[in-house]
Design an enzyme around this catalytic site. Structure first.
Site, PDB file in Angstrom:
ATOM      1  N   LYS A  55      43.963  53.431  42.603  1.00 45.05           N
ATOM      2  CA  LYS A  55      44.015  53.165  44.048  1.00 45.05           C
ATOM      3  C   LYS A  55      45.265  53.802  44.658  1.00 45.05           C
ATOM      4  CE  LYS A  55      41.177  49.093  43.513  1.00 45.05           C
ATOM      5  NZ  LYS A  55      41.046  47.672  43.214  1.00 45.05           N
ATOM      6  N   GLN A  99      44.639  42.560  43.772  1.00 42.38           N
ATOM      7  CA  GLN A  99      43.719  42.839  42.665  1.00 42.38           C
ATOM      8  C   GLN A  99      43.302  41.537  41.965  1.00 42.38           C
ATOM      9  OE1 GLN A  99      42.538  45.923  42.010  1.00 42.38           O
ATOM     10  NE2 GLN A  99      41.296  45.205  40.310  1.00 42.38           N
ATOM     11  N   ASP A 122      39.448  44.777  51.360  1.00 41.96           N
ATOM     12  CA  ASP A 122      38.555  44.361  50.285  1.00 41.96           C
ATOM     13  C   ASP A 122      37.316  43.654  50.852  1.00 41.96           C
ATOM     14  OD1 ASP A 122      38.731  44.724  47.597  1.00 41.96           O
ATOM     15  OD2 ASP A 122      39.902  42.920  47.209  1.00 41.96           O
TER      16      ASP A 122
HETATM   17  N1  GUN Z   1      38.667  43.458  40.651  1.00 39.98           N
HETATM   18  C1  GUN Z   1      37.513  44.078  40.332  1.00 39.98           C
HETATM   19  N2  GUN Z   1      36.908  44.537  41.428  1.00 39.98           N
HETATM   20  C2  GUN Z   1      37.700  44.225  42.471  1.00 39.98           C
HETATM   21  C3  GUN Z   1      37.608  44.459  43.872  1.00 39.98           C
HETATM   22  O1  GUN Z   1      36.672  45.048  44.400  1.00 39.98           O
HETATM   23  N3  GUN Z   1      38.632  43.954  44.603  1.00 39.98           N
HETATM   24  C4  GUN Z   1      39.670  43.293  44.063  1.00 39.98           C
HETATM   25  N4  GUN Z   1      40.617  42.846  44.866  1.00 39.98           N
HETATM   26  N5  GUN Z   1      39.785  43.074  42.769  1.00 39.98           N
HETATM   27  C5  GUN Z   1      38.802  43.535  41.975  1.00 39.98           C
END
Ligand code: GUN
Length: 298
Positions: A55, A99, A122
């Site tokens: 990211k 995350q 998100d």
């Molecule tokens: N962990 C796995 N997929 C995601 C996601 O789409 N967003 C977040 N914040 N954590 C994750």
């Protein structure tokens, strides 16, 4: 019957990231606005480390302002909430992603609720889930957004098609069902309690598998010619006993890909499919959030 066509996540995600980078450059030139993304990682989950690094790298490559905050696994709920509050107030940050999963002892729901919904790239805040469910402009979870881009690229107009989503998670199943409904599909959400799941799946023109069970969906569950979107990312031992004995693992989807190839019309591979779209959609959401916050029309 010929094999299904592969829906190539690599090509589509590269194209989307290039589109985002061009939009970032234009926002900087025309408005002096540099979209900013903050990613928060608590603890040292190995998979999360990989996602968070990707990211950061991709957002920087797209010309964004990008910061990663790392907190130790024993960080308190209070510390995490204070960081979220700082990011909510930071004018250089337009997108915040915490995350998941969080280490044990931290209250995920409270943390997500603390993020400013307008910075919730998100799409997991209940305000955004509510906006999505009521058909208002929302920040939409990234993986579902990626699924929709792949479907539109493959099929064009989705109106009138029968879509079956297997899985009802907050992260994927529920929001992707809402997006399919918005695209005028007739949508069924199937789950672990669905009776005769196989027959329900066989009705689908569009089958979205988001259950997290390796190769659960067999060729016999797929309507000939259907478009299959496989959201699953499951680690399994190698088929080759020698490699398996060495403890080596590989990633497979929720669909039995090889056999499904002979039945589906189009299918996403794992890896190389939906997963690659997720980060690209996060960048897209960050640009959307920055523009909305700055009052710039889409
Ligand atoms: N962990 C796995 N997929 C995601 C996601 O789409 N967003 C977040 N914040 N954590 C994750």
């Amino acid at each position: 019957m010929t094999d299904a066509q592969i829906i190539d996540g690599k090509t589509l995600s590269e194209a989307l990231r290039a589109e985002v980078a061009a939009e970032v450059a234009e926002l900087r030139r025309a408005h002096g606005l540099q979209p900013g993304l903050a990613v928060v990682l608590v603890g040292q989950d190995a998979a999360s480390e990989i996602y968070v690094r990707a990211k950061g790298e991709h957002s920087r490559a797209a010309g964004m302002h990008s910061v990663t905050h790392r907190l130790p696994a024993d960080a308190s709920q209070h510390e995490l909430l204070a960081l979220v509050a700082d990011l909510n107030a930071d004018p250089l940050i337009h997108g915040i992603l915490v995350q998941l999963p969080l280490p044990k002892g931290l209250d995920e729901r409270q943390v997500l609720a603390a993020i400013d919904p307008d910075k919730d790239v998100d799409g997991l805040h209940v305000v955004n889930a509510g906006r999505l469910a009521s058909g208002q402009p929302a920040l939409t979870p990234c993986t579902p957004l990626g699924c929709m881009i792949m479907l539109r690229e493959t099929l064009g107009d989705l109106g009138g098609r029968r879509a079956v989503v297997v899985g009802r998670s907050v992260l994927v199943g529920r929001p992707v069902a809402q997006l399919l409904l918005q695209a005028d599909c007739t949508v069924t959400i199937a789950h672990s309690r669905t009776r005769d799941l196989q027959a329900v799946c066989r009705e689908a023109d569009i089958l979205v598998a988001a259950v997290g069970r390796p190769r659960m969906i067999k060729a016999s569950w797929i309507k000939p010619g259907a478009t299959v979107i496989d959201v699953g990312i499951n680690r399994v031992p190698f088929d080759d006993p020698e490699k398996a004995a060495q403890g080596k693992t590989k990633v497979v989807g929720d669909v039995a890909f090889k056999e499904a190839l002979g039945v589906a019309g189009h299918i996403t591979p794992v890896p190389g499919g939906v997963g690659l779209m997720t980060v690209a959609c996060l960048l897209k959401n960050t640009v959307t959030a920055a523009k909305r916050i700055a009052g710039i029309e889409d």
